[in-house]
Design a protein around this motif. Structure first.
Motif, PDB file in Angstrom:
ATOM      1  N   LEU A 203       0.811  -1.225   0.000  1.00  0.00           N
ATOM      2  CA  LEU A 203       0.000   0.000   0.000  1.00  0.00           C
ATOM      3  C   LEU A 203       0.843   1.273   0.000  1.00  0.00           C
ATOM      4  O   LEU A 203       0.482   2.259  -0.626  1.00  0.00           O
ATOM      5  N   TYR A 204       1.951   1.242   0.734  1.00  0.00           N
ATOM      6  CA  TYR A 204       2.795   2.443   0.775  1.00  0.00           C
ATOM      7  C   TYR A 204       3.268   2.802  -0.612  1.00  0.00           C
ATOM      8  O   TYR A 204       3.213   3.960  -1.028  1.00  0.00           O
ATOM      9  N   TRP A 205       3.702   1.787  -1.349  1.00  0.00           N
ATOM     10  CA  TRP A 205       4.087   2.041  -2.728  1.00  0.00           C
ATOM     11  C   TRP A 205       2.873   2.554  -3.507  1.00  0.00           C
ATOM     12  O   TRP A 205       2.936   3.599  -4.163  1.00  0.00           O
ATOM     13  N   ALA A 206       1.760   1.827  -3.408  1.00  0.00           N
ATOM     14  CA  ALA A 206       0.596   2.125  -4.258  1.00  0.00           C
ATOM     15  C   ALA A 206       0.060   3.532  -4.007  1.00  0.00           C
ATOM     16  O   ALA A 206      -0.243   4.271  -4.945  1.00  0.00           O
ATOM     17  N   LEU A 207      -0.052   3.916  -2.741  1.00  0.00           N
ATOM     18  CA  LEU A 207      -0.667   5.208  -2.429  1.00  0.00           C
ATOM     19  C   LEU A 207       0.253   6.385  -2.754  1.00  0.00           C
ATOM     20  O   LEU A 207      -0.212   7.494  -2.976  1.00  0.00           O
ATOM     21  N   ASN A 208       1.540   6.137  -2.808  1.00  0.00           N
ATOM     22  CA  ASN A 208       2.476   7.226  -3.084  1.00  0.00           C
ATOM     23  C   ASN A 208       2.973   7.252  -4.524  1.00  0.00           C
ATOM     24  O   ASN A 208       3.615   8.208  -4.955  1.00  0.00           O
ATOM     25  N   ASN A 209       2.658   6.194  -5.267  1.00  0.00           N
ATOM     26  CA  ASN A 209       3.192   6.094  -6.628  1.00  0.00           C
ATOM     27  C   ASN A 209       2.499   7.069  -7.586  1.00  0.00           C
ATOM     28  O   ASN A 209       1.286   7.241  -7.548  1.00  0.00           O
ATOM     29  N   LYS A 210       3.278   7.709  -8.436  1.00  0.00           N
ATOM     30  CA  LYS A 210       2.692   8.614  -9.426  1.00  0.00           C
ATOM     31  C   LYS A 210       2.980   8.141 -10.851  1.00  0.00           C
ATOM     32  O   LYS A 210       2.510   8.732 -11.820  1.00  0.00           O
ATOM     33  N   ASN A 211       3.768   7.108 -10.974  1.00  0.00           N
ATOM     34  CA  ASN A 211       4.128   6.631 -12.319  1.00  0.00           C
ATOM     35  C   ASN A 211       3.170   5.555 -12.802  1.00  0.00           C
ATOM     36  O   ASN A 211       2.528   4.881 -12.006  1.00  0.00           O
ATOM     37  N   LYS A 212       3.119   5.403 -14.111  1.00  0.00           N
ATOM     38  CA  LYS A 212       2.273   4.358 -14.675  1.00  0.00           C
ATOM     39  C   LYS A 212       2.977   3.010 -14.556  1.00  0.00           C
ATOM     40  O   LYS A 212       4.155   2.886 -14.886  1.00  0.00           O
ATOM     41  N   THR A 213       2.257   2.011 -14.012  1.00  0.00           N
ATOM     42  CA  THR A 213       2.818   0.656 -13.973  1.00  0.00           C
ATOM     43  C   THR A 213       1.740  -0.308 -14.446  1.00  0.00           C
ATOM     44  O   THR A 213       0.608   0.104 -14.690  1.00  0.00           O
ATOM     45  N   ARG A 214       2.093  -1.586 -14.512  1.00  0.00           N
ATOM     46  CA  ARG A 214       1.107  -2.590 -14.906  1.00  0.00           C
ATOM     47  C   ARG A 214       0.271  -3.083 -13.725  1.00  0.00           C
ATOM     48  O   ARG A 214      -0.720  -3.801 -13.918  1.00  0.00           O
ATOM     49  N   ILE A 215       0.675  -2.726 -12.496  1.00  0.00           N
ATOM     50  CA  ILE A 215      -0.036  -3.286 -11.331  1.00  0.00           C
ATOM     51  C   ILE A 215      -1.461  -2.710 -11.261  1.00  0.00           C
ATOM     52  O   ILE A 215      -1.655  -1.491 -11.208  1.00  0.00           O
ATOM     53  N   ASN A 216      -2.449  -3.591 -11.287  1.00  0.00           N
ATOM     54  CA  ASN A 216      -3.843  -3.140 -11.252  1.00  0.00           C
ATOM     55  C   ASN A 216      -4.673  -3.883 -10.204  1.00  0.00           C
ATOM     56  O   ASN A 216      -5.896  -3.847 -10.216  1.00  0.00           O
ATOM     57  N   HIS A 217      -3.988  -4.548  -9.267  1.00  0.00           N
ATOM     58  CA  HIS A 217      -4.696  -5.411  -8.317  1.00  0.00           C
ATOM     59  C   HIS A 217      -3.866  -5.587  -7.053  1.00  0.00           C
ATOM     60  O   HIS A 217      -2.658  -5.791  -7.125  1.00  0.00           O
ATOM     61  N   LEU A 218      -4.535  -5.473  -5.880  1.00  0.00           N
ATOM     62  CA  LEU A 218      -3.875  -5.801  -4.611  1.00  0.00           C
ATOM     63  C   LEU A 218      -4.793  -6.706  -3.802  1.00  0.00           C
ATOM     64  O   LEU A 218      -6.018  -6.638  -3.911  1.00  0.00           O
ATOM     65  N   ARG A 219      -4.186  -7.537  -2.969  1.00  0.00           N
ATOM     66  CA  ARG A 219      -4.940  -8.426  -2.080  1.00  0.00           C
ATOM     67  C   ARG A 219      -4.755  -7.914  -0.648  1.00  0.00           C
ATOM     68  O   ARG A 219      -3.666  -7.982  -0.101  1.00  0.00           O
ATOM     69  N   LEU A 220      -5.826  -7.371  -0.071  1.00  0.00           N
ATOM     70  CA  LEU A 220      -5.683  -6.648   1.198  1.00  0.00           C
ATOM     71  C   LEU A 220      -6.454  -7.277   2.349  1.00  0.00           C
ATOM     72  O   LEU A 220      -7.664  -7.462   2.267  1.00  0.00           O
ATOM     73  N   GLY A 221      -5.743  -7.611   3.410  1.00  0.00           N
ATOM     74  CA  GLY A 221      -6.385  -8.121   4.618  1.00  0.00           C
ATOM     75  C   GLY A 221      -6.166  -7.166   5.772  1.00  0.00           C
ATOM     76  O   GLY A 221      -7.052  -6.408   6.182  1.00  0.00           O
ATOM     77  N   GLU A 222      -4.946  -7.174   6.296  1.00  0.00           N
ATOM     78  CA  GLU A 222      -4.598  -6.394   7.486  1.00  0.00           C
ATOM     79  C   GLU A 222      -5.023  -4.921   7.400  1.00  0.00           C
ATOM     80  O   GLU A 222      -5.543  -4.361   8.363  1.00  0.00           O
ATOM     81  N   SER A 223      -4.821  -4.298   6.258  1.00  0.00           N
ATOM     82  CA  SER A 223      -5.122  -2.864   6.157  1.00  0.00           C
ATOM     83  C   SER A 223      -6.616  -2.605   6.292  1.00  0.00           C
ATOM     84  O   SER A 223      -7.027  -1.600   6.870  1.00  0.00           O
ATOM     85  N   ILE A 224      -7.441  -3.513   5.792  1.00  0.00           N
ATOM     86  CA  ILE A 224      -8.890  -3.346   5.900  1.00  0.00           C
ATOM     87  C   ILE A 224      -9.348  -3.523   7.347  1.00  0.00           C
ATOM     88  O   ILE A 224     -10.130  -2.738   7.870  1.00  0.00           O
ATOM     89  N   PHE A 225      -8.807  -4.550   8.011  1.00  0.00           N
ATOM     90  CA  PHE A 225      -9.321  -4.885   9.338  1.00  0.00           C
ATOM     91  C   PHE A 225      -8.619  -4.129  10.468  1.00  0.00           C
ATOM     92  O   PHE A 225      -9.207  -3.870  11.510  1.00  0.00           O
ATOM     93  N   LEU A 226      -7.351  -3.795  10.268  1.00  0.00           N
ATOM     94  CA  LEU A 226      -6.593  -3.144  11.355  1.00  0.00           C
ATOM     95  C   LEU A 226      -6.108  -1.753  10.995  1.00  0.00           C
ATOM     96  O   LEU A 226      -5.509  -1.065  11.816  1.00  0.00           O
TER      97      LEU A 226
END
Ligand SMILES: *Cc1c(COP(=O)(O)O)cnc(C)c1O
Length: 363
Positions: A203-226
Motif C-alpha cells: 500500500l505504501y508504494w501504491a498510495l504514493n506512486n505517481k508513475n504508470k505501472t502494470r499493477i492493477n490489483h492488490l490483495r488486502l487483509g490487514e489494512s482493511i481490518f486493522l
C-alpha cells in the motif's frame, strides 16, 4: 455479554474498505479483500460486498465454502497455491487460484475439463521474499507448459512480498513485475488482465506512486481490518485502527511480591526468565490466555503492563491503581493477535453496527 470478546465494528470495516477502494481506484488498482483473518466470516464478508468489492480472496477452501453457503454470490480467488489433493474443491469453490506448480495446474485443467468449466490462474513470481513463486528466469518455461492446457484461463501474474522476510515491495520490485508482464504478453501473444502487486505491505508504494505501472490489483487483509500494515507497523492515513478490539475480564486483583519463591525449573511453556525483585506490585489476572490469543499480538491500555501468560491467564501489573475484579480491559490487536483470537473458539465474536449489513435470505 460473554468474555473474552472480540468487538467487530461493521461500519468501521465498511469505511476502511470504501476508503481503500476510492484511494486505489485513482491509481488504477482494484482490490480483493482477504478474508482469511476472519475465517471467511459471512457477516464480515457481506460488509465487504456492501462496500463494493467485486471479488473475495481467501487462503482456505473451508472459508470459501462458508461464504458461499451463507448465500453470498461473488467471484472468489484462492490465494494459497492449491494442495494437489484438494484440486476438485478448488474448481468447485474458486473462480481463480494463485499458482506456482505445473503439476497442480495440470490437475486443475483436468478437473475443470471434467466439469466443463473454466478456471482462472494467476502465476505467482518469486521476487525475493522466498515464500511462494516461480523464479523469474524460469517463468517463460513455466508458461510454455501451461499455456495450452484446456479449461485453464491464464488471468495474470502476481507477487507476494513482506510476509516471510519483510522484503519491501518498492518501485524496483514493482517494475520488475511490470516488465515481466510485458515480456510474457509479447512472447506468448496473450493479454494478462490481472497484475497482482501484493498484500497490505504494497500500500505504501501504491498510495504514493505517481508513475504508470502494470499493477492493477492488490490483495488486502490487514489494512482493511486493522488500518495498518506489518512492514512499518504504522496506521494508514484515513483508516480506523480500532475496527476490531479484544475485551477480557479481571478475575483476581492483589498486592503480591514480584519475586517468586521456592526452587524453580521451567514453566508450563518451557520458559525460564530471570526475575528481579521489585518489591510488592499491583498484580491482576485477566481471564485471557494462550488458548485465546497470541499474547505478543495484543496491546494493553496505558498503565497496564502485560507480565506473563499461560493457557488461561494473563498476568498484568498496574503502576498507580489496582484493577478490580470484574473490570473489563480492552486490548488493541496486531495481525497475529487478530488471526489467533478470530480462530479461537473460546473468544466470542460480537458484531457492532450490523444494521444494513444483514445477510441475504437463503432460497
Ligand atoms: C494473507 C495474504 C494476503 C493478505 O495479506 P495482508 O497483509 O493481510 O494484506 C495477500 N496475499 C497472500 C498470498 C496472502 O497469503
Amino acid at each position: 455479554m460473554s468474555y473474552p470478546r472480540l468487538d467487530i465494528n461493521c461500519t468501521k470495516i465498511y469505511l476502511n474498505t470504501r476508503t481503500l477502494i476510492n484511494k486505489l481506484y485513482k491509481k488504477g488498482i482494484s482490490i480483493a479483500p482477504v478474508t482469511k483473518v476472519c475465517l471467511g466470516n459471512p457477516i464480515i464478508t457481506n460488509v465487504l460486498v456492501h462496500a463494493g468489492v467485486n471479488m473475495i480472496a481467501d487462503s482456505r477452501i473451508e472459508n470459501m465454502d462458508r461464504i458461499q453457503s451463507s448465500g453470498i454470490k461473488i467471484p472468489t480467488i484462492l490465494i494459497r497455491t492449491p494442495m494437489i489433493s484438494q484440486v476438485k474443491s478448488v474448481i468447485k469453490y474458486c473462480d481463480i487460484s494463485l499458482n506456482t506448480e505445473v503439476s497442480v495446474i495440470k490437475k486443475l485443467s483436468l478437473e475443470a475439463s471434467k466439469l466443463n468449466v473454466n478456471h482462472g490462474v494467476i502465476v505467482m513470481v518469486e521476487l525475493g521474499d522466498l515464500r511462494e513463486g516461480v523464479m523469474p528466469h524460469q517463468l517463460f518455461d513455466f508458461f510454455n507448459k501451461i499455456i495450452k492446457l484446456p479449461n485453464i484461463l491464464i488471468k495474470g501474474i502476481g507477487m507476494n512480498l513482506a510476509c516471510r522476510y519483510g522484503v519491501i515491495p518498492n518501485k524496483f520490485k514493482i517494475s520488475q513485475l511490470s516488465n515481466l508482464a510485458d515480456s510474457l504478453e509479447k512472447k506468448f501473444n496473450i493479454k494478462l488482465d490481472i497484475i497482482s502487486g501484493g498484500n497490505s505491505a504494497s500500500l505504501y508504494w501504491a498510495l504514493n506512486n505517481k508513475n504508470k505501472t502494470r499493477i492493477n490489483h492488490l490483495r488486502l487483509g490487514e489494512s482493511i481490518f486493522l488500518g495498518c500494515d506489518s512492514l512499518y507497523q504504522k496506521p494508514i492515513k484515513g483508516l480506523f485502527t480500532d475496527a476490531i478490539t479484544l475485551t477480557a475480564e479481571v478475575i483476581e486483583s492483589k498486592i503480591k511480591p514480584s519475586l517468586p519463591w521456592g526452587d524453580r525449573g521451567y514453566n508450563a511453556f518451557g520458559e525460564k526468565d530471570d526475575i528481579f525483585d521489585r518489591g510488592l506490585v499491583l498484580q491482576a489476572i485477566i481471564a485471557l490466555g494462550r488458548q485465546d490469543v497470541i499474547v505478543t499480538g495484543i496491546k494493553a491500555p496505558e498503565g497496564i503492563n502485560i507480565m506473563s501468560s499461560t493457557s488461561d491467564h494473563l498476568v498484568v501489573e498496574t503502576n498507580k491503581y489496582p484493577l478490580f475484579v470484574g473490570q473489563k480491559v480492552k486490548f488493541e490487536l496486531d495481525y497475529s493477535g487478530l488471526l489467533s483470537s478470530m480462530s479461537s473458539s473460546f473468544v466470542h465474536k460480537n458484531f457492532q453496527n450490523i444494521k444494513g449489513f444483514e445477510l441475504p435470505k437463503k432460497q
